[in-house]
Each structure stands twice: as C-alpha cells, then as structure tokens.
Design a protein around this motif. Structure first.
Motif, short mmCIF file in Angstrom:
data_model
loop_
_atom_site.label_atom_id
_atom_site.label_comp_id
_atom_site.label_asym_id
_atom_site.label_seq_id
_atom_site.Cartn_x
_atom_site.Cartn_y
_atom_site.Cartn_z
N LEU A 196 0.82 -1.21 0.00
CA LEU A 196 0.00 0.00 0.00
C LEU A 196 0.86 1.26 0.00
O LEU A 196 0.51 2.27 -0.62
CB LEU A 196 -0.93 0.00 1.21
N GLU A 197 1.98 1.20 0.68
CA GLU A 197 2.88 2.35 0.72
C GLU A 197 3.53 2.57 -0.65
O GLU A 197 3.65 3.71 -1.11
CB GLU A 197 3.97 2.13 1.78
N GLU A 198 3.91 1.47 -1.31
CA GLU A 198 4.58 1.58 -2.60
C GLU A 198 3.60 1.83 -3.75
O GLU A 198 3.92 2.54 -4.71
CB GLU A 198 5.37 0.29 -2.89
N GLN A 199 2.40 1.21 -3.67
CA GLN A 199 1.42 1.29 -4.76
C GLN A 199 0.02 1.54 -4.18
O GLN A 199 -0.80 0.64 -4.12
CB GLN A 199 1.41 0.00 -5.57
N PRO A 200 -0.25 2.76 -3.71
CA PRO A 200 -1.53 3.02 -3.04
C PRO A 200 -2.75 2.77 -3.91
O PRO A 200 -3.84 2.52 -3.38
CB PRO A 200 -1.42 4.50 -2.64
N ASP A 201 -2.61 2.80 -5.23
CA ASP A 201 -3.76 2.60 -6.12
C ASP A 201 -3.78 1.20 -6.75
O ASP A 201 -4.51 0.97 -7.72
CB ASP A 201 -3.74 3.64 -7.24
N THR A 202 -3.00 0.27 -6.24
CA THR A 202 -2.94 -1.07 -6.84
C THR A 202 -4.30 -1.76 -6.80
O THR A 202 -5.04 -1.64 -5.82
CB THR A 202 -1.91 -1.94 -6.11
N PRO A 203 -4.65 -2.50 -7.88
CA PRO A 203 -5.89 -3.29 -7.85
C PRO A 203 -5.75 -4.56 -7.02
O PRO A 203 -6.73 -5.25 -6.76
CB PRO A 203 -6.12 -3.63 -9.33
N GLY A 204 -4.51 -4.86 -6.59
CA GLY A 204 -4.27 -6.11 -5.87
C GLY A 204 -4.13 -7.28 -6.83
O GLY A 204 -4.35 -7.15 -8.03
N SER A 205 -3.76 -8.41 -6.28
CA SER A 205 -3.64 -9.64 -7.08
C SER A 205 -3.76 -10.83 -6.15
O SER A 205 -3.62 -10.70 -4.93
CB SER A 205 -2.29 -9.68 -7.81
N LEU A 206 -4.00 -11.98 -6.73
CA LEU A 206 -4.05 -13.20 -5.92
C LEU A 206 -2.70 -13.48 -5.27
O LEU A 206 -2.62 -13.95 -4.15
CB LEU A 206 -4.51 -14.38 -6.78
N GLY A 207 -1.61 -13.17 -6.00
CA GLY A 207 -0.28 -13.37 -5.42
C GLY A 207 -0.08 -12.56 -4.16
O GLY A 207 0.48 -13.05 -3.17
N ILE A 208 -0.53 -11.30 -4.16
CA ILE A 208 -0.42 -10.44 -2.97
C ILE A 208 -1.31 -10.97 -1.85
O ILE A 208 -0.89 -11.04 -0.69
CB ILE A 208 -0.81 -8.99 -3.33
N ALA A 209 -2.54 -11.34 -2.19
CA ALA A 209 -3.47 -11.83 -1.17
C ALA A 209 -2.98 -13.13 -0.53
O ALA A 209 -3.14 -13.34 0.67
CB ALA A 209 -4.85 -12.03 -1.79
N ILE A 210 -2.36 -14.00 -1.34
CA ILE A 210 -1.79 -15.23 -0.79
C ILE A 210 -0.70 -14.88 0.21
O ILE A 210 -0.62 -15.47 1.31
CB ILE A 210 -1.23 -16.12 -1.92
N SER A 211 0.17 -13.93 -0.14
CA SER A 211 1.25 -13.53 0.77
C SER A 211 0.68 -13.06 2.11
O SER A 211 1.20 -13.42 3.18
CB SER A 211 2.07 -12.41 0.15
N GLU A 212 -0.38 -12.27 2.07
CA GLU A 212 -0.97 -11.78 3.31
C GLU A 212 -1.55 -12.93 4.14
O GLU A 212 -1.38 -12.97 5.37
CB GLU A 212 -2.05 -10.76 2.99
#
Length: 432
Positions: A196-212
C-alpha cells in the motif's frame, strides 16, 4: 424425448477422490525450498497446512476415501446436475451435443465447496481454531467461510482489492457465514502495508493476497492457511465433479469428444477433466481437454514453464508451473478468479506433455457468450465460467461448418448472481 437434466441419487455419489499422480508416466517435480533448491519436507509445510492435507499433497495412492463427515455435507448439493443444452444447440444451429455440469447449485454458488469442506474438516480434526485464505472474485472465500462455519472455525479472508469493490455482495455472503473479509493489500499484515505504501492505487492480485494470508497464518499458532486452487490436494478434492459426470453420461450412453473448463489456478478444469484424462492414459478414450483463460492473464498460452513462487512476497515454496512471474499484477478484469500468475503443477505438467490444450479470450467475447447462454439456458454464469462457455460455443460452431456431431462437455463452475455490476459494465460498453 432426449433428457435435459441428468441426475444421480445420493447413493450414487462417488465415495473416493481420484489422484491422477498415480497414473502419470513420470512424477511431477516436487516443491522446492527457495533457500536450498532442495525438495521441501512435509515437516516444513506443517507450519501452514494440516498434516492430513500434506499427506494428500504428496500421496501416490490412486484413490483416496472421502471422509463420512465430508460426504454428509456434500449431500446438501451433490450430486450436482448435468444438463443437455438443447436451447443453446438450437440457437447455434449446430449438430454438436453440448452438456454442462452445473456446480453453481452449491450453497456458496460454485465448485469451490468441494475442497473447502474437506480442508476445514481435516483442520478441525487436528485442532486448528482459525483459517486464513485469499480470494479473487470471492467464490473461494465464500466457500471457505461456509466450511469454517460448519466446523466452528474462525475464517479470515484477504479479498483481492479490485474484486472487493466490484463484487460487494460476495463480501456480504462471507460475513453472513462468519468470515472476516478485508480488501488486499490490507493494513493488517506487514506485506500488505508495504504494498500500500509503494502502490496506493494497486488493484491487488491473488499473489499479494496469498502472501498476506500466509503471513497471517505463520504469525498465529492456532491458525492454518488454506488455498482454493493450484495445489495437488485441492485438485484431488475436485475430481468428484468428473466422477459424477462420467456416471451421468453413461446414463445417456454418451462420451465426450471435447472437455472444457476455465482455468486460473486449474482446480475446476482438473475437476471435470481428470477422469477423462485417466481414460486416455488407459487407452479407453481420447477426449480433447481444453483450458480456457483470459487474455489479460494468459498463463498457459504465454507463460514460461519453470519454478516460481506461488505468491508475490516469496513466502511459499517454489512450484514447477507455467507462470507469468510472481510479481505480475494482471489488469482488473471481471473474472477475478482467473487473475493468477501461475497454474497448478498438475495442469502445467499435463499441458507440457500435450495431454491438454489451452486458448485465451478477451472480456467482450466472453461476456457475449455468457449473455447468449443466459438467454437460452436461463442460468446467468459467472464471468469465469463464461470463458468455458465461449470455447464450447466456438467448438459447436466449428461443428456447424463441418457437420460433425461431436459431444462437448464443459464445467459451469459457478453462477453470476453477484456479478451484475460486471454485466452492467458489459452492456454499457465499459469493459477494458
């Protein structure tokens, strides 16, 4: 008169899942520890997965019994119906026969409950109190929230940000069943805050959600992680779809020439197709199997077959699969469940060995097919499932040109009742 709906009694429901790994000519490459590039031990996976699921992940048993408790819950919607698409065939003026297996009859509205019930059960048996997961369009998150509700487990869902806002009622459904849903990337994890700090407008991805979800599971002793696609044990649980299909087609003395499924991680494609792959490996059938993916995330058709992480933060083992790269963030298309950078190692191996084919489509022809299907067969399909419909229609139109009376089978993996804003954008010509 030829049947429209082909059903099975509850006592005809399969009692075992089929493990295709036992029939392959060579084993799939194992998951690797990224620090050593050595195969990951079962013990290393116990930090985030139930032991029984790890055993299934690495099993070479050909058939694995479905637990009684899981089978009883399956009866809420299984066996699911198989339909003959008479009205669609008539509209297409095709000599082909089109059948579809309808998994949208599950309480959560998709095929995902076939594995969520099993995963929640095994975790409950081992004393897990809380489960975390990611979800794209929300079908998997809904399925796991339902399963955790039945087995009295807490459920935390990291929903890809673009889908969280595109499909608000999916979040509402998860909440009804007791799930705690947040948009990913979220401020709830260290990795989410970093993105969020690096890409505040990111749509997100499954890869990011898996990491979380993995980070969350590691941080809590009472918590395990659950994945809705890709892994071997998930593929295993979905094979009940194809097992039922085969019995249903036998009732009308039919065998498919073509088997089709949309493909993100690969679970619903595997679910409907592996029984027919088994026949092919045994020399008993020769059905073509076609994976259908979005051109915005063309993992099989344009990805590389190599080891890669399953998540963006590089917290998972390395998997041998077709991949667009674990840092890839696909455009925010409306088939959110297909926005994954990689594919199941099993599906990837089958594709590499040319046991299956793959095609990709843009959004507009996919929604064209979904609307045509809804106006003929009556069911409004999920955008993910509409990819399979698009391919089935195209194959049926080829038969109209050639005069071939082929039998086409596809998996209608979920309904689109929570995708109406996506259909609105389609009719308003607002899709990318």
């Amino acid at each position: 008169m030829e049947q429209t709906k082909i059903t099975l009694d509850e006592n005809e429901m399969p009692r075992q899942w089929y493990n295709v790994l036992s029939d392959l000519s060579s084993p799939i490459e194992p998951p690797l520890d990224p620090r050593t590039w050595e195969p990951v031990s079962p013990e290393a996976l116990e930090l985030i997965f139930a032991k029984a699921l790890i055993k299934q992940e690495m099993s070479d048993e050909r058939f694995i019994d479905i637990p009684k408790e899981v089978h009883e819950i399956y009866k809420l919607w299984r066996p699911s119906p198989l339909y003959r698409a008479h009205r669609l065939e008539k509209a297409l003026k095709t000599p082909a026969k089109i059948y579809y297996k309808y998994e949208g009859v599950s309480p959560a509205g998709s095929h995902k409950t076939n594995t969520s019930i099993a995963q929640a059960y095994y975790n409950m048996k081992e004393g897990t109190e809380r489960m975390t997961t990611e979800t794209g369009a929300g079908q998997w998150g809904s399925a796991l929230a339902l399963a955790c509700n039945y087995f009295e487990l807490e459920c935390k869902v990291y929903m890809v940000r673009s889908s969280y806002y595109q499909k608000p009622y999916r979040k509402s459904m998860m909440t009804v069943w007791g799930g705690n849903v947040v948009p990913s990337p979220s401020p709830d994890t260290e990795f989410g805050r970093k993105i969020l700090e690096e890409q505040p407008d990111t749509p997100g991805s499954l890869g990011i959600a898996i990491s979380e979800a993995v980070e969350d599971a590691i941080a809590h002793d009472n918590t395990k992680y659950s994945l809705g696609s890709v892994l071997n044990h998930v593929i295993l649980h979905q094979t009940i779809i194809g097992s039922e299909c085969k019995k249903q087609l036998e009732k009308v003395e039919t065998y498919p020439d073509i088997v089709i499924g949309c493909c993100g991680g690969g679970s619903n494609l595997a679910g409907i197709s592996l029984e027919f792959i088994k026949d092919r490996l045994e020399g008993k059938g020769n059905a073509r199997v076609i994976a259908v993916e979005p051109s915005a995330c063309p993992t099989l058709t344009k990805g590389e077959y190599r080891y890669d992480y399953g998540d963006t933060a590089e917290m998972t083992p390395l998997l041998k699969m077709y991949t667009l790269g674990h840092k890839h963030v696909p455009p925010a298309i409306h088939a959110g469940g297909l926005r994954y950078h990689g594919d199941s190692p099993i599906i990837s191996k089958l594709y590499a060995e040319r046991l299956i084919e793959a095609v990709s489509y843009d959004q507009y022809p996919v929604f064209d097919a979904g609307v045509q299907f809804a106006r003929t067969e009556g069911i409004v399909p999920a955008p993910e499932s509409s990819h399979a419909i698009r391919c089935a229609i195209d194959e049926a139109l080829k038969c109209r040109k050639t005069g071939e009376e082929k039998t086409i089978l596809f998996n209608l993996s979920g309904h689109g009742h929570f995708d109406m804003t996506s259909y609105d954008k389609y009719f308003n010509k607002e899709l990318s």
